[in-house]
Design a protein around this motif. Structure first.
Motif, PDB file in Angstrom:
ATOM      1  N   PHE A  67       0.823  -1.221   0.000  1.00  0.00           N
ATOM      2  CA  PHE A  67       0.000   0.000   0.000  1.00  0.00           C
ATOM      3  C   PHE A  67       0.855   1.268   0.000  1.00  0.00           C
ATOM      4  N   PHE A  68       1.982   1.233   0.715  1.00  0.00           N
ATOM      5  CA  PHE A  68       2.795   2.435   0.873  1.00  0.00           C
ATOM      6  C   PHE A  68       3.920   2.537  -0.154  1.00  0.00           C
ATOM      7  N   SER A  69       4.017   1.590  -1.072  1.00  0.00           N
ATOM      8  CA  SER A  69       5.130   1.569  -2.008  1.00  0.00           C
ATOM      9  C   SER A  69       4.969   2.636  -3.080  1.00  0.00           C
ATOM     10  N   SER A  70       6.083   3.250  -3.437  1.00  0.00           N
ATOM     11  CA  SER A  70       6.080   4.208  -4.540  1.00  0.00           C
ATOM     12  C   SER A  70       6.550   3.555  -5.822  1.00  0.00           C
ATOM     13  N   ARG A  71       6.943   2.286  -5.734  1.00  0.00           N
ATOM     14  CA  ARG A  71       7.412   1.549  -6.897  1.00  0.00           C
ATOM     15  C   ARG A  71       6.335   0.589  -7.374  1.00  0.00           C
ATOM     16  N   SER A  72       6.381   0.290  -8.664  1.00  0.00           N
ATOM     17  CA  SER A  72       5.447  -0.697  -9.200  1.00  0.00           C
ATOM     18  C   SER A  72       5.915  -2.090  -8.823  1.00  0.00           C
ATOM     19  N   LEU A  73       4.993  -3.016  -8.906  1.00  0.00           N
ATOM     20  CA  LEU A  73       5.341  -4.407  -8.633  1.00  0.00           C
ATOM     21  C   LEU A  73       6.340  -4.911  -9.676  1.00  0.00           C
ATOM     22  N   ALA A  74       6.246  -4.401 -10.906  1.00  0.00           N
ATOM     23  CA  ALA A  74       7.206  -4.801 -11.937  1.00  0.00           C
ATOM     24  C   ALA A  74       8.629  -4.484 -11.503  1.00  0.00           C
ATOM     25  N   GLU A 122      11.704  -7.206 -10.747  1.00  0.00           N
ATOM     26  CA  GLU A 122      13.028  -7.069 -11.352  1.00  0.00           C
ATOM     27  C   GLU A 122      14.128  -7.046 -10.290  1.00  0.00           C
ATOM     28  N   GLN A 123      13.868  -6.324  -9.199  1.00  0.00           N
ATOM     29  CA  GLN A 123      14.859  -6.197  -8.128  1.00  0.00           C
ATOM     30  C   GLN A 123      15.133  -7.545  -7.455  1.00  0.00           C
ATOM     31  N   HIS A 124      14.060  -8.265  -7.127  1.00  0.00           N
ATOM     32  CA  HIS A 124      14.209  -9.447  -6.264  1.00  0.00           C
ATOM     33  C   HIS A 124      14.341 -10.767  -7.009  1.00  0.00           C
ATOM     34  N   MET A 125      14.012 -10.774  -8.322  1.00  0.00           N
ATOM     35  CA  MET A 125      14.079 -12.040  -9.054  1.00  0.00           C
ATOM     36  C   MET A 125      15.081 -12.022 -10.211  1.00  0.00           C
ATOM     37  N   ILE A 126      15.602 -10.814 -10.533  1.00  0.00           N
ATOM     38  CA  ILE A 126      16.607 -10.730 -11.593  1.00  0.00           C
ATOM     39  C   ILE A 126      17.929 -10.198 -11.030  1.00  0.00           C
ATOM     40  N   ARG A 127      17.890  -8.977 -10.471  1.00  0.00           N
ATOM     41  CA  ARG A 127      19.142  -8.402  -9.934  1.00  0.00           C
ATOM     42  C   ARG A 127      19.641  -9.189  -8.734  1.00  0.00           C
ATOM     43  N   ASN A 128      18.734  -9.464  -7.823  1.00  0.00           N
ATOM     44  CA  ASN A 128      19.105 -10.233  -6.623  1.00  0.00           C
ATOM     45  C   ASN A 128      18.397 -11.585  -6.684  1.00  0.00           C
ATOM     46  N   GLN A 129      18.765 -12.369  -7.680  1.00  0.00           N
ATOM     47  CA  GLN A 129      18.077 -13.638  -7.898  1.00  0.00           C
ATOM     48  C   GLN A 129      18.136 -14.500  -6.645  1.00  0.00           C
ATOM     49  N   GLY A 130      16.978 -15.029  -6.248  1.00  0.00           N
ATOM     50  CA  GLY A 130      16.893 -15.851  -5.045  1.00  0.00           C
ATOM     51  C   GLY A 130      16.266 -15.122  -3.875  1.00  0.00           C
ATOM     52  N   ASP A 131      16.113 -13.774  -4.001  1.00  0.00           N
ATOM     53  CA  ASP A 131      15.437 -13.029  -2.925  1.00  0.00           C
ATOM     54  C   ASP A 131      14.000 -13.503  -2.756  1.00  0.00           C
ATOM     55  N   TRP A 132      13.321 -13.689  -3.907  1.00  0.00           N
ATOM     56  CA  TRP A 132      11.921 -14.122  -3.872  1.00  0.00           C
ATOM     57  C   TRP A 132      11.811 -15.546  -4.408  1.00  0.00           C
ATOM     58  N   SER A 133      11.019 -16.355  -3.734  1.00  0.00           N
ATOM     59  CA  SER A 133      10.641 -17.649  -4.296  1.00  0.00           C
ATOM     60  C   SER A 133       9.510 -17.446  -5.288  1.00  0.00           C
ATOM     61  N   VAL A 134       9.266 -18.421  -6.130  1.00  0.00           N
ATOM     62  CA  VAL A 134       8.130 -18.334  -7.053  1.00  0.00           C
ATOM     63  C   VAL A 134       6.817 -18.326  -6.273  1.00  0.00           C
ATOM     64  N   GLU A 135       6.774 -19.014  -5.150  1.00  0.00           N
ATOM     65  CA  GLU A 135       5.552 -18.981  -4.334  1.00  0.00           C
ATOM     66  C   GLU A 135       5.266 -17.561  -3.858  1.00  0.00           C
ATOM     67  N   LEU A 136       6.309 -16.826  -3.430  1.00  0.00           N
ATOM     68  CA  LEU A 136       6.101 -15.438  -3.010  1.00  0.00           C
ATOM     69  C   LEU A 136       5.681 -14.581  -4.205  1.00  0.00           C
ATOM     70  N   LEU A 137       6.289 -14.819  -5.362  1.00  0.00           N
ATOM     71  CA  LEU A 137       5.888 -14.089  -6.564  1.00  0.00           C
ATOM     72  C   LEU A 137       4.412 -14.318  -6.863  1.00  0.00           C
ATOM     73  N   PHE A 138       3.970 -15.573  -6.819  1.00  0.00           N
ATOM     74  CA  PHE A 138       2.560 -15.876  -7.083  1.00  0.00           C
ATOM     75  C   PHE A 138       1.647 -15.145  -6.107  1.00  0.00           C
ATOM     76  N   ASP A 139       2.064 -15.051  -4.868  1.00  0.00           N
ATOM     77  CA  ASP A 139       1.272 -14.348  -3.861  1.00  0.00           C
ATOM     78  C   ASP A 139       1.185 -12.857  -4.203  1.00  0.00           C
ATOM     79  N   GLN A 140       2.308 -12.259  -4.610  1.00  0.00           N
ATOM     80  CA  GLN A 140       2.349 -10.824  -4.899  1.00  0.00           C
ATOM     81  C   GLN A 140       1.511 -10.459  -6.120  1.00  0.00           C
TER      82      GLN A 140
END
Length: 446
Positions: free
Chosen positions: A130-137, A141-159
């Motif tokens: 709710f408070f984010s100024s950034r898009s989910l896209a 990119e930050q958590h699954m490409i630049r810092n690969q492994g930050d997010w699991s696919v399960e967390l991505l599906f939830d988001q």
């Protein structure tokens, strides 16, 4: 306001917002909707309402889906899909989470995860919170490409909402993730096998539907068309006088054998969606018969065999267990003989006001995963003759009962009794069951 009325209003509002008076007819035609030409004093929304009047729920759902795709309107497309998928088998959140776990932290291999997800979810207009100024896209990119492994696919599906979106959208996400642009060869095949174990629980499977440059393209498809509902009463192995059956609790559908109980068996445990396995039947028999564990399978086999009426039936039964008991082990489906399909409490010869029920018993029944029910019939001369002479009436009764069973979702396979005796019978039986296992994707445990 009813669900159909709400959807109709959503469609009308979308047309109002997305098209001018002059554009409306051509825009709506893309979804198969005929909107009246502009008329002075009639609003765009009222013109849309006129076009939508009298449409069925399914027609409204398809119009909403098509317009949602045309407009890039995620909410409208999802509203249409919700109507189209109503009453069909869902892919539950549990299954979706387990499917996500199969991917670990890498959804689509060599493909760009942001681009794959963007085609299906409005991630450029969704904030990570709710408070984010950034898009989910940006966050993906930050958590699954630049810092690969930050997010699991399960967390991505939830988001992104993949745990609760329409089944159609979830399926398209899985299919896109498996495209050979991202995964090829053994890695793709191994992931498909892992996902299929999960998807089968809800009645779906990934099948090859096409290929690209020699690599398979997969689609999520229904596993089969078994009967609706779950088995409630399994009365089988009849080897004597017909039992008299009553209800101990008609509300719960609980039955009781009033007489001739010794002539049949009643399996009284819940039957899971995975069907009924021989190991489960043996465990049940151990309690019923009060025998030691190492004696349960042998004594149950003898009891079931005693219900068989011909050499052909006995040969089918014996060969099945000889071929597959060791091969399939604890995953061996139970081959259940002499199963009551219909139960007619009256003696047929005493009926005055109606005919007796046909096909009261099935020769053999297999209860396979996802409500698949396989009937195997062994046909002697009584199936097509009366008094030793060919009979169209007897044959017609048999095929009519087959039609009813098939329309109820059963699969029926018939053997002539002469096929199941003699030197070539074992090979024929093996060919049949080997192909049946492939068709229903029953595999030997690793």
């Amino acid at each position: 306001m009813s669900g159909a009325s709400q959807l109709s209003e959503l469609i009308a509002e979308a047309l109002k917002q997305r098209a001018t008076n002059d554009q409306m007819p051509s825009v709506a035609m893309g979804a198969g909707l005929v909107v009246p030409d502009y008329e002075e004093g009639v609003s765009k929304k009222d013109r849309a309402r006129q076009a939508l009047a009298g449409k069925t729920d399914r027609e409204l759902g398809e119009i909403a889906r098509l317009l949602g795709v045309q407009f890039g309107d995620f909410a409208l497309e999802e509203a249409g899909l919700a109507v189209l998928e109503h009453g069909t088998a869902a892919i539950t959140e549990i299954t979706r989470r387990d499917a996500a776990k199969c991917f670990g932290d890498d959804l689509c291999g060599e493909q760009d995860v942001v681009e794959i997800v963007r085609k299906l979810f409005p991630i450029d207009t969704m904030g990570a919170d709710f408070f984010s100024s950034r898009s989910l896209a940006r966050d993906i990119e930050q958590h699954m490409i630049r810092n690969q492994g930050d997010w699991s696919v399960e967390l991505l599906f939830d988001q992104i909402g993949a745990l609760a979106c329409s089944r159609d959208r979830f399926n398209r996400l899985i299919e896109a993730a498996l495209h050979p642009l991202g995964r090829r060869g053994p890695g793709q095949a191994a992931l498909v096998d892992e996902l299929n174990v999960v998807l089968r629980r809800d009645g779906y499977v990934l099948n090859i539907v096409d290929e690209e440059s020699g690599y398979p393209i997969y689609r999520v498809v229904p596993l089969g068309r078994g009967p609706t509902g779950s088995p409630k009463n399994l009365i089988f192995a009849s080897n004597g006088p017909k039992p008299e059956i009553g209800f101990s609790d008609a509300i719960n559908n609980d039955i009781v054998i009033l007489s001739n109980a010794a002539s049949c068996l009643v399996y009284d445990r819940p039957i899971r969606r995975d069907g009924l396995l021989w190991s489960e039947l043996v465990e049940w028999w151990r309690g019923v018969a009060g025998v030691e564990p190492d004696e349960a399978a042998r004594t149950l086999g003898l009891r079931l065999r005693a219900s068989l009426a011909s050499d052909a039936e006995r040969n089918l039964f014996d060969t099945y267990f000889r071929l597959y008991r060791a091969k399939l082990g604890t995953t061996l489906p139970a081959l259940i003989p002499q199963v009551y399909l219909h139960y007619d409490p009256a003696v047929v010869k005493l009926l005055r006001h109606r005919a007796g029920l046909s096909r009261q018993r099935m020769d053999f029944l297999l209860l396979l995963p996802n409500h698949q029910r396989i009937v195997v019939e062994v046909d002697g001369s009584q199936h097509f003759s009366q008094g030793g002479k060919p009979s169209l009436a007897a044959y017609s009764e048999m095929v009519a009962a087959d039609r009813d069973l098939r329309l109820a979702g059963y699969e029926i396979y018939r053997f002539g009794s002469n096929e199941l005796v003699g030197g070539s019978a074992a090979a024929l039986i093996q060919r049949f069951f080997d192909r049946l296992w492939v068709f229903h994707k029953i595999t030997t445990p690793a």
